[in-house]
Design a protein around this motif. Structure first.
Motif, PDB file in Angstrom:
ATOM      1  N   MET A   1       0.752  -1.121   0.127  1.00  0.00           N
ATOM      2  CA  MET A   1      -0.164   0.063  -0.139  1.00  0.00           C
ATOM      3  C   MET A   1       0.898   1.324  -0.137  1.00  0.00           C
ATOM      4  SD  MET A   1      -3.215   0.830   2.791  1.00  0.00           S
ATOM      5  CE  MET A   1      -2.296   0.332   4.041  1.00  0.00           C
ATOM      6  N   THR A   2       0.594   2.192  -0.750  1.00  0.00           N
ATOM      7  CA  THR A   2       1.459   3.321  -1.172  1.00  0.00           C
ATOM      8  C   THR A   2       0.743   4.245  -0.396  1.00  0.00           C
ATOM      9  OG1 THR A   2       2.202   2.697  -3.339  1.00  0.00           O
ATOM     10  CG2 THR A   2       2.413   4.935  -2.956  1.00  0.00           C
ATOM     11  N   GLU A   3       1.494   5.313   0.493  1.00  0.00           N
ATOM     12  CA  GLU A   3       0.854   6.447   1.075  1.00  0.00           C
ATOM     13  C   GLU A   3       1.315   7.488   0.545  1.00  0.00           C
ATOM     14  OE1 GLU A   3      -0.611   6.651   4.529  1.00  0.00           O
ATOM     15  OE2 GLU A   3      -0.455   4.286   4.460  1.00  0.00           O
ATOM     16  N   TYR A   4       0.434   8.317   0.343  1.00  0.00           N
ATOM     17  CA  TYR A   4       0.409  10.117  -0.359  1.00  0.00           C
ATOM     18  C   TYR A   4       0.201  11.017   0.660  1.00  0.00           C
ATOM     19  CZ  TYR A   4       0.383   7.141  -4.455  1.00  0.00           C
ATOM     20  OH  TYR A   4       0.534   6.140  -5.398  1.00  0.00           O
ATOM     21  N   ASP A   5      -1.016  11.279   1.159  1.00  0.00           N
ATOM     22  CA  ASP A   5      -1.146  12.367   2.024  1.00  0.00           C
ATOM     23  C   ASP A   5      -0.972  13.687   1.200  1.00  0.00           C
ATOM     24  OD1 ASP A   5      -2.432  13.466   4.074  1.00  0.00           O
ATOM     25  OD2 ASP A   5      -0.508  13.878   5.260  1.00  0.00           O
ATOM     26  N   LYS A   6      -1.593  13.601   0.188  1.00  0.00           N
ATOM     27  CA  LYS A   6      -1.303  15.056  -0.710  1.00  0.00           C
ATOM     28  C   LYS A   6      -2.427  15.475  -1.363  1.00  0.00           C
ATOM     29  CE  LYS A   6       0.525  14.260  -5.058  1.00  0.00           C
ATOM     30  NZ  LYS A   6       1.766  13.889  -5.798  1.00  0.00           N
ATOM     31  N   LEU A   7      -2.771  16.612  -1.761  1.00  0.00           N
ATOM     32  CA  LEU A   7      -3.721  17.216  -2.389  1.00  0.00           C
ATOM     33  C   LEU A   7      -3.597  16.540  -3.919  1.00  0.00           C
ATOM     34  CD1 LEU A   7      -6.218  19.040  -2.143  1.00  0.00           C
ATOM     35  CD2 LEU A   7      -4.738  20.888  -3.007  1.00  0.00           C
ATOM     36  N   VAL A   8      -4.832  16.237  -4.323  1.00  0.00           N
ATOM     37  CA  VAL A   8      -4.938  15.689  -5.646  1.00  0.00           C
ATOM     38  C   VAL A   8      -6.017  16.198  -6.599  1.00  0.00           C
ATOM     39  CG1 VAL A   8      -4.061  13.224  -5.126  1.00  0.00           C
ATOM     40  CG2 VAL A   8      -6.271  13.585  -4.859  1.00  0.00           C
ATOM     41  N   ARG A   9      -5.744  16.176  -7.940  1.00  0.00           N
ATOM     42  CA  ARG A   9      -6.844  16.805  -8.880  1.00  0.00           C
ATOM     43  C   ARG A   9      -8.120  15.793  -8.550  1.00  0.00           C
ATOM     44  NH1 ARG A   9      -2.099  18.036 -10.096  1.00  0.00           N
ATOM     45  NH2 ARG A   9      -1.642  19.805 -11.418  1.00  0.00           N
ATOM     46  N   ASP A  10      -9.424  16.801  -8.858  1.00  0.00           N
ATOM     47  CA  ASP A  10     -10.634  16.023  -8.862  1.00  0.00           C
ATOM     48  C   ASP A  10     -10.748  14.693  -9.258  1.00  0.00           C
ATOM     49  OD1 ASP A  10     -11.151  18.464  -7.230  1.00  0.00           O
ATOM     50  OD2 ASP A  10     -12.005  19.528  -8.923  1.00  0.00           O
ATOM     51  N   GLU A  11     -10.396  14.557 -10.290  1.00  0.00           N
ATOM     52  CA  GLU A  11     -10.746  13.207 -11.174  1.00  0.00           C
ATOM     53  C   GLU A  11      -9.589  11.917 -10.619  1.00  0.00           C
ATOM     54  OE1 GLU A  11      -7.329  15.042 -13.483  1.00  0.00           O
ATOM     55  OE2 GLU A  11      -9.260  15.941 -12.767  1.00  0.00           O
ATOM     56  N   ILE A  12      -8.624  12.283  -9.863  1.00  0.00           N
ATOM     57  CA  ILE A  12      -7.989  11.119  -9.311  1.00  0.00           C
ATOM     58  C   ILE A  12      -8.494  10.144  -8.858  1.00  0.00           C
ATOM     59  CG2 ILE A  12      -5.610  10.731  -8.162  1.00  0.00           C
ATOM     60  CD1 ILE A  12      -5.210  12.176 -10.828  1.00  0.00           C
ATOM     61  N   PRO A  13      -9.319  10.362  -7.659  1.00  0.00           N
ATOM     62  CA  PRO A  13      -9.985   8.913  -7.039  1.00  0.00           C
ATOM     63  C   PRO A  13     -11.014   8.090  -7.965  1.00  0.00           C
ATOM     64  CG  PRO A  13     -10.290  10.997  -5.644  1.00  0.00           C
ATOM     65  CD  PRO A  13      -9.525  11.501  -7.073  1.00  0.00           C
ATOM     66  N   GLU A  14     -11.367   8.625  -9.171  1.00  0.00           N
ATOM     67  CA  GLU A  14     -12.159   8.048 -10.154  1.00  0.00           C
ATOM     68  C   GLU A  14     -11.200   7.209 -10.737  1.00  0.00           C
ATOM     69  OE1 GLU A  14     -14.999   5.947 -11.827  1.00  0.00           O
ATOM     70  OE2 GLU A  14     -15.172   7.101 -10.115  1.00  0.00           O
ATOM     71  N   SER A  15     -10.090   7.906 -11.265  1.00  0.00           N
ATOM     72  CA  SER A  15      -9.132   7.249 -11.834  1.00  0.00           C
ATOM     73  C   SER A  15      -8.558   5.667 -11.215  1.00  0.00           C
ATOM     74  CB  SER A  15      -8.069   8.169 -12.432  1.00  0.00           C
ATOM     75  OG  SER A  15      -8.343   8.962 -13.362  1.00  0.00           O
ATOM     76  N   ILE A  16      -8.355   6.206 -10.125  1.00  0.00           N
ATOM     77  CA  ILE A  16      -8.021   5.022  -9.187  1.00  0.00           C
ATOM     78  C   ILE A  16      -8.809   3.878  -9.030  1.00  0.00           C
ATOM     79  CG2 ILE A  16      -7.203   4.267  -6.686  1.00  0.00           C
ATOM     80  CD1 ILE A  16      -5.962   7.233  -6.481  1.00  0.00           C
ATOM     81  N   ARG A  17     -10.386   4.362  -9.090  1.00  0.00           N
ATOM     82  CA  ARG A  17     -11.408   2.974  -8.701  1.00  0.00           C
ATOM     83  C   ARG A  17     -11.519   2.378 -10.068  1.00  0.00           C
ATOM     84  NH1 ARG A  17     -13.959   7.609  -6.808  1.00  0.00           N
ATOM     85  NH2 ARG A  17     -13.713   7.743  -4.411  1.00  0.00           N
ATOM     86  N   GLN A  18     -11.256   3.106 -11.248  1.00  0.00           N
ATOM     87  CA  GLN A  18     -11.297   2.327 -12.580  1.00  0.00           C
ATOM     88  C   GLN A  18     -10.024   1.492 -12.632  1.00  0.00           C
ATOM     89  OE1 GLN A  18     -11.562   5.600 -15.430  1.00  0.00           O
ATOM     90  NE2 GLN A  18     -13.551   6.072 -14.787  1.00  0.00           N
ATOM     91  N   SER A  19      -9.092   1.443 -11.866  1.00  0.00           N
ATOM     92  CA  SER A  19      -7.922   0.666 -12.061  1.00  0.00           C
ATOM     93  C   SER A  19      -8.145  -0.388 -10.744  1.00  0.00           C
ATOM     94  CB  SER A  19      -6.813   1.437 -11.440  1.00  0.00           C
ATOM     95  OG  SER A  19      -6.388   2.374 -12.519  1.00  0.00           O
ATOM     96  N   ASP A  20      -9.526  -0.587 -10.395  1.00  0.00           N
ATOM     97  CA  ASP A  20      -9.715  -1.529  -9.451  1.00  0.00           C
ATOM     98  C   ASP A  20      -9.060  -1.717  -8.205  1.00  0.00           C
ATOM     99  OD1 ASP A  20     -11.846  -3.009 -11.263  1.00  0.00           O
ATOM    100  OD2 ASP A  20     -10.288  -3.963 -11.947  1.00  0.00           O
ATOM    101  N   GLU A  21      -8.698  -0.458  -7.812  1.00  0.00           N
ATOM    102  CA  GLU A  21      -8.013  -0.076  -6.492  1.00  0.00           C
ATOM    103  C   GLU A  21      -9.022   0.999  -5.380  1.00  0.00           C
ATOM    104  OE1 GLU A  21      -3.531  -0.101  -6.743  1.00  0.00           O
ATOM    105  OE2 GLU A  21      -4.229   1.013  -8.125  1.00  0.00           O
ATOM    106  N   THR A  22      -8.633   1.101  -4.087  1.00  0.00           N
ATOM    107  CA  THR A  22      -9.582   1.865  -3.445  1.00  0.00           C
ATOM    108  C   THR A  22      -8.916   2.976  -2.762  1.00  0.00           C
ATOM    109  OG1 THR A  22     -10.879  -0.057  -2.734  1.00  0.00           O
ATOM    110  CG2 THR A  22     -11.274   2.035  -1.730  1.00  0.00           C
TER     111      THR A  22
END
Length: 60
Positions: A1-22
């Motif tokens: 599991m990779t830790e980030y704790d950084k501000l991300v662009r609005d579409e990034i969470p959806e891109s991650i979900r599309q990669s079958d990750e949470t």
């Protein structure tokens, strides 16, 4: 599991979900508005915005 704790662009969470990750996120409450505005102006058109203030904590 990779830790980030950084501000991300609005579409990034959806891109991650599309990669079958949470994505684990929270909304930024205490932030430097001047710094965000500068980043937004420089990169919003190129890469997307920060309007939703999503902070990516990690990807499971």
């Amino acid at each position: 599991m990779t830790e980030y704790d950084k501000l991300v662009r609005d579409e990034i969470p959806e891109s991650i979900r599309q990669s079958d990750e949470t994505p684990v996120t929270h909304v930024a409450e205490d932030f430097n508005a001047d710094r965000l505005e500068t980043l937004r102006e420089e990169k919003a058109d190129e890469r997307g915005g920060f309007a939703d203030r999503i902070v990516l904590e990690r990807v499971k």
